[in-house]
Structures are given as structure tokens and as C-alpha cells.
Design an enzyme around this catalytic site. Structure first.
Site, PDB file in Angstrom:
ATOM      1  CD  GLU A  25      -2.738  -1.254   0.234  1.00 46.06           C
ATOM      2  OE1 GLU A  25      -3.070  -0.343  -0.474  1.00 46.06           O
ATOM      3  OE2 GLU A  25      -3.216  -2.561  -0.176  1.00 46.06           O
ATOM      4  CG  HIS A 181      -7.955  -1.290  -0.648  1.00 44.33           C
ATOM      5  ND1 HIS A 181      -7.724  -1.396  -1.955  1.00 44.33           N
ATOM      6  CD2 HIS A 181      -9.415  -0.759  -1.172  1.00 44.33           C
ATOM      7  CE1 HIS A 181      -8.696  -1.395  -2.932  1.00 44.33           C
ATOM      8  NE2 HIS A 181      -9.669  -0.907  -2.250  1.00 44.33           N
ATOM      9  CG  ASP A 186      -5.938  -6.308  -0.704  1.00 42.17           C
ATOM     10  OD1 ASP A 186      -6.848  -6.570  -0.017  1.00 42.17           O
ATOM     11  OD2 ASP A 186      -5.743  -5.051  -1.133  1.00 42.17           O
TER      12      ASP A 186
END
Length: 216
Positions: A25, A181, A186
Site C-alpha cells: 500500500e 486495501h 490483500d
């Protein structure tokens, strides 16, 4: 199964590569200028029958590197506050040093030559990882420098879809959009999807491939 047999089976499956699932991220889309804010890796194991399974999850929140760009649109999308003291963020070099030690141990355990990154739209994750490695002058990167396995591509071939959430649901894998996210979530879902597709291909007879000796 002996350690030698286990190494051999995993190493043979991917031509000496050990697949490791990675998700990041970030504070934007530019791997060179934008901050790496979260990273997670999932190692994979292989059972006696040659089926892959998710093994260990490694994850960390990361301090933006000095001078890193942060795009507000990206932060709004991920919901990450880079300066929240409760994130328990670590510096890039500490995170990568610790994770790479685990990956190198797994590579050695399975008798592989090096790791290969598995990611959903893998080019994005690989780009941020490579830039972090270069930025911190890390010499022993266990990952192949340019090869990667992209689950968006293989999901398109095997399931007819490229979006992670939709592909997981089509594969019968539970996916909670409220958890999406987060790098750890993920990555775990990408690992489940990758294992599902590889194992399904095996069930259909795609691996191991038949050799002339097998048909005699």
C-alpha cells in the site's frame, strides 16, 4: 516426506523459483517518488501431493522515507494516515531486512535458487519493492530482479476476471471488501487465489507434465 523430497518438489514446480506473494500500500503510483506505507508477504508451502498452500504471513506498516511524496487521493483510497502514532510503523530497511531473512530461509529450505514475486498486478508491487531495495542499498534481495507471476493475468485466463475481489468470489474464496486495501489482507487473499489456480490446474492434469517415460 523428507526435507530433500520436499525441496525437490517445490523447486521442480516453478523451475527453481519459490513463489512469494507480495502486496504493498503506497502514497501514490510512482514507485520512485511516492511513499511505501505498508508491505506484506505470504510464503507458500507444498504438501505431499504437490498442492500449494499459504504458509506464513509477514506484514508491517512503514514510515514514509525522507522526501517521499504522498498523494491525498491515494491516502483517501487506502484510508491510511501515515503519521498516526498507533500504526507502529517501522523503517523500510528494518522491515525488508527482517522479511528477506525469512524469504531466504524458505528458498534454502525448498532447494530453490531464489524467490519470485507473486502479486495482483505484480508490476506495481515489484516496482515499489525494487525501489525500496535500491533506496536502502540492500545487497541480498532474494527476489528475481524482473520476473514475477501476476495473478490478475492468470485469473483472466482461468476465471475470466481480473479484479481480485471478483476473482476470489468466482473461485469460492471469501472476500470482505471492508478489509480490502490492507496489505496483509490483500496478500493473503492473493495467496489463496494463486494457490487455488495452480492447484486447480494440477487437478485438470496440467502438472506434472507427462514425459515420454511416463507413457511407456
Amino acid at each position: 516426506m523428507s526435507d530433500t523430497q520436499e525441496k525437490s518438489m517445490m523447486a521442480q514446480r516453478f523451475r527453481g523459483f519459490l513463489p512469494v506473494v507480495v502486496d504493498v500500500e503506497t502514497g501514490g503510483f510512482n514507485a520512485r517518488t511516492d511513499a511505501l506505507l505498508e508491505i506484506a508477504m505470504v510464503t507458500l508451502g507444498m504438501d505431499d501431493e504437490g498442492y500449494l498452500y499459504p504458509k506464513e504471513t509477514l506484514s508491517a506498516h512503514v514510515h514514509p522515507f525522507d522526501g517521499a511524496n504522498l498523494e491525498q487521493e491515494a491516502l483517501d483510497f487506502t484510508g491510511i494516515d501515515p503519521f498516526d502514532p498507533e500504526r507502529d510503523a517501522e523503517f523500510e530497511i528494518d522491515v525488508l531486512t527482517r522479511m528477506f531473512q525469512t524469504i531466504r530461509r524458505e528458498v534454502k529450505h525448498y532447494g530453490c535458487n531464489r524467490a519470485v514475486l507473486v502479486g495482483h498486478n505484480a508490476h506495481f508491487d515489484h516496482g515499489f519493492l525494487r525501489e525500496a531495495v535500491a533506496r536502502n542499498d540492500i545487497k541480498r534481495d532474494p527476489f528475481h530482479p524482473f520476473s514475477s507471476f501476476d495473478t490478475a493475468s492468470i485469473a483472466a485466463v482461468s476465471l475470466g476476471h481480473t479484479v481480485l475481489a471478483k476473482s476470489c468470489k468466482m473461485a469460492g474464496i471469501e472476500f470482505d471488501n471492508s478489509e480490502a486495501h490492507s496489505a496483509a489482507y490483500d496478500t493473503e487473499k492473493t495467496a489463496e487465489l494463486f494457490c487455488y489456480i495452480i492447484n486447480r490446474y494440477k487437478d485438470l492434469g496440467g502438472w506434472p507434465l507427462a514425459t515420454p517415460a511416463d507413457s511407456e
